[in-house]
Scaffold this motif. Structure first.
Motif, PDB file in Angstrom:
ATOM      1  N   THR A   1       0.840  -1.190   0.000  1.00 48.41           N
ATOM      2  CA  THR A   1       0.000   0.000   0.000  1.00 48.41           C
ATOM      3  C   THR A   1       0.874   1.238   0.000  1.00 48.41           C
ATOM      4  O   THR A   1       2.050   1.165   0.358  1.00 48.41           O
ATOM      5  CB  THR A   1      -0.915   0.024   1.243  1.00 48.41           C
TER       6      THR A   1
ATOM      7  N   PRO B   1      -0.819   4.165   7.715  1.00 50.54           N
ATOM      8  CA  PRO B   1      -1.903   3.845   8.648  1.00 50.54           C
ATOM      9  C   PRO B   1      -1.929   4.744   9.873  1.00 50.54           C
ATOM     10  O   PRO B   1      -0.921   5.346  10.255  1.00 50.54           O
ATOM     11  CB  PRO B   1      -1.608   2.393   9.046  1.00 50.54           C
TER      12      PRO B   1
ATOM     13  N   VAL C   1      -6.971   2.910  12.782  1.00 51.82           N
ATOM     14  CA  VAL C   1      -7.657   3.044  11.493  1.00 51.82           C
ATOM     15  C   VAL C   1      -6.666   2.768  10.365  1.00 51.82           C
ATOM     16  O   VAL C   1      -5.463   3.002  10.490  1.00 51.82           O
ATOM     17  CB  VAL C   1      -8.299   4.426  11.319  1.00 51.82           C
ATOM     18  N   THR C   2      -7.197   2.272   9.274  1.00 50.96           N
ATOM     19  CA  THR C   2      -6.367   1.862   8.143  1.00 50.96           C
ATOM     20  C   THR C   2      -5.641   3.041   7.506  1.00 50.96           C
ATOM     21  O   THR C   2      -4.470   2.939   7.134  1.00 50.96           O
ATOM     22  CB  THR C   2      -7.246   1.166   7.086  1.00 50.96           C
ATOM     23  N   ASP C   3      -6.333   4.168   7.389  1.00 50.60           N
ATOM     24  CA  ASP C   3      -5.812   5.312   6.643  1.00 50.60           C
ATOM     25  C   ASP C   3      -5.735   6.534   7.551  1.00 50.60           C
ATOM     26  O   ASP C   3      -6.753   7.012   8.049  1.00 50.60           O
ATOM     27  CB  ASP C   3      -6.735   5.583   5.454  1.00 50.60           C
TER      28      ASP C   3
ATOM     29  N   PRO D   1      -0.768  -1.483   7.372  1.00 51.22           N
ATOM     30  CA  PRO D   1      -2.108  -1.086   7.811  1.00 51.22           C
ATOM     31  C   PRO D   1      -3.016  -2.275   8.107  1.00 51.22           C
ATOM     32  O   PRO D   1      -2.881  -3.335   7.505  1.00 51.22           O
ATOM     33  CB  PRO D   1      -2.659  -0.288   6.619  1.00 51.22           C
TER      34      PRO D   1
ATOM     35  N   PRO E   1      -6.416  -4.260   7.649  1.00 52.95           N
ATOM     36  CA  PRO E   1      -7.485  -4.317   6.646  1.00 52.95           C
ATOM     37  C   PRO E   1      -8.685  -3.498   7.128  1.00 52.95           C
ATOM     38  O   PRO E   1      -8.943  -3.415   8.336  1.00 52.95           O
ATOM     39  CB  PRO E   1      -7.825  -5.812   6.579  1.00 52.95           C
ATOM     40  N   THR E   2      -9.403  -2.890   6.219  1.00 55.12           N
ATOM     41  CA  THR E   2     -10.506  -2.006   6.613  1.00 55.12           C
ATOM     42  C   THR E   2     -11.550  -2.718   7.460  1.00 55.12           C
ATOM     43  O   THR E   2     -12.180  -2.101   8.320  1.00 55.12           O
ATOM     44  CB  THR E   2     -11.182  -1.393   5.369  1.00 55.12           C
ATOM     45  N   GLY E   3     -11.711  -4.014   7.242  1.00 57.23           N
ATOM     46  CA  GLY E   3     -12.704  -4.751   8.009  1.00 57.23           C
ATOM     47  C   GLY E   3     -12.331  -4.959   9.463  1.00 57.23           C
ATOM     48  O   GLY E   3     -13.188  -5.354  10.269  1.00 57.23           O
TER      49      GLY E   3
ATOM     50  N   GLN F   1     -10.496  -2.456  11.278  1.00 58.12           N
ATOM     51  CA  GLN F   1     -10.238  -1.163  11.912  1.00 58.12           C
ATOM     52  C   GLN F   1     -11.414  -0.709  12.766  1.00 58.12           C
ATOM     53  O   GLN F   1     -12.526  -1.236  12.662  1.00 58.12           O
ATOM     54  CB  GLN F   1      -9.949  -0.118  10.846  1.00 58.12           C
TER      55      GLN F   1
ATOM     56  N   ASP G   1     -14.295   2.040  13.494  1.00 57.36           N
ATOM     57  CA  ASP G   1     -15.073   2.867  12.580  1.00 57.36           C
ATOM     58  C   ASP G   1     -14.417   4.242  12.463  1.00 57.36           C
ATOM     59  O   ASP G   1     -14.289   4.958  13.471  1.00 57.36           O
ATOM     60  CB  ASP G   1     -16.504   3.020  13.090  1.00 57.36           C
ATOM     61  N   PRO G   2     -13.954   4.639  11.265  1.00 56.23           N
ATOM     62  CA  PRO G   2     -13.198   5.884  11.134  1.00 56.23           C
ATOM     63  C   PRO G   2     -13.961   7.137  11.577  1.00 56.23           C
ATOM     64  O   PRO G   2     -13.381   8.035  12.188  1.00 56.23           O
ATOM     65  CB  PRO G   2     -12.861   5.940   9.642  1.00 56.23           C
TER      66      PRO G   2
END
Length: 310
Positions: free
Chosen positions: A189, A193, A197-199, A234, A236-238, A240, A242-243
């Protein structure tokens, strides 16, 4: 692999770690602060054992690091690991604290900065952690910046992490790492990170696709740099938090800290405790998940680095 300088008597690899290093086998350093100060008891001991098991499962030897009774142990016995996890009075030791602890017979858990320093002194070239310290928000007024950054600027080691906590000033942290000549790459990626959170909203210039490529990048720096290679891994989004909730809670927590007069080094634990409470403990689950993922990736990099024989 370069031969490390003779170790002082206050830095002591375990027999297993010393043997693995002598044989050119893969070894992964693990910090102890996350266990002693970052996770609740008694579950932190289970996590410590899981981390070591994750490293072993991928073919490397774990070297959890802590200072006990004036000796920096690079690799702990299970009894020593239990002591680190159960002692609620254990100090938190950064690099500046090591001479005092080692010289006075003290004990403490090691941070990113001190773990990297002790690991490299013992000849360990790969280190897994949760997240790095960084530049704090408002640092232009407070000069509040983690010693992790300067330590990584002078310690040649691979550090696998989930970025930095997004309560910090992430863009400023990346700027400081660049100024310190610390190479930062993303694992599959270009997103940097933000720990939970991923991002984080920031990016990195380079990505690597597999552990072998990361090992080659680190090896290529031999003789050219004395700084670390930071591998951003990072979630995975699943997996993290909740942003949206994460950002709202951090904004509210920072405002609460300001209203309560909390400042300096006390801001981070205040905000993280607030986040832990609001998330109903979800932050602990995410913390454990990401550090286990980092330990596994670090072990894979260490195995590839050992295969290169540099």
């Amino acid at each position: 692999m370069p031969t490390p300088a003779p170790l002082p008597p206050t830095v002591r690899p375990s027999e297993e770690v010393a043997y693995a290093l002598a044989q050119g086998r893969a070894v992964v350093a693990l910090e102890s602060t996350i266990l002693a100060h970052g996770l609740p008891r008694p579950g932190n001991l289970d996590t410590g054992r899981e981390l070591e098991a994750a490293v072993r499962a991928r073919g490397a030897v774990p070297a959890t690091i802590a200072v006990l009774d004036g000796v920096a142990h690079v690799g702990l016995t299970d009894d020593q690991l239990a002591r680190v996890c159960r002692d609620d009075g254990l100090a938190k030791l950064s690099v500046r604290d090591l001479p005092v602890a080692l010289g006075t017979g003290g004990s403490g858990a090691t941070t990113v900065a001190s773990t990297a320093t002790l690991a490299r002194a013992a000849g360990v070239e790969v280190f897994a952690t949760g997240g790095l310290g960084g530049v704090h928000r408002g640092a232009q007024d407070t000069f509040d910046e983690s010693a992790d950054l300067t330590a990584l600027g002078r310690t040649r080691i691979v550090v696998v992490c989930a970025g930095v906590k997004s309560i910090l000033d992430v863009p400023a942290t990346l700027e400081r790492l660049e100024s310190l000549s610390v190479t930062v790459v993303g694992y599959r990626t270009t997103v940097f990170p933000g720990f939970y959170v991923t991002d984080s909203g920031s990016t990195v210039d380079t990505r690597c696709e597999d552990p072998a490529e990361l090992a080659r990048v680190f090896a290529a720096g031999a003789g050219l740099t004395t700084a670390a290679l930071v591998v951003a891994n990072p979630l995975p989004t699943g997996l993290q938090l909740d942003p949206t909730e994460h950002d709202e809670v951090i904004t509210a927590a920072l405002a609460a800290a300001d209203a309560a007069g909390v400042s300096g080094k006390d801001v981070t634990p205040f905000v993280l405790d607030h986040l832990h409470t609001v998330s109903a403990g979800r932050t602990r689950e995410v913390n454990v998940t990401l550090v286990l993922r980092n330990a596994g990736l670090a072990a894979e990099i260490a195995v590839e680095l050992a295969a290169l024989g540099v």
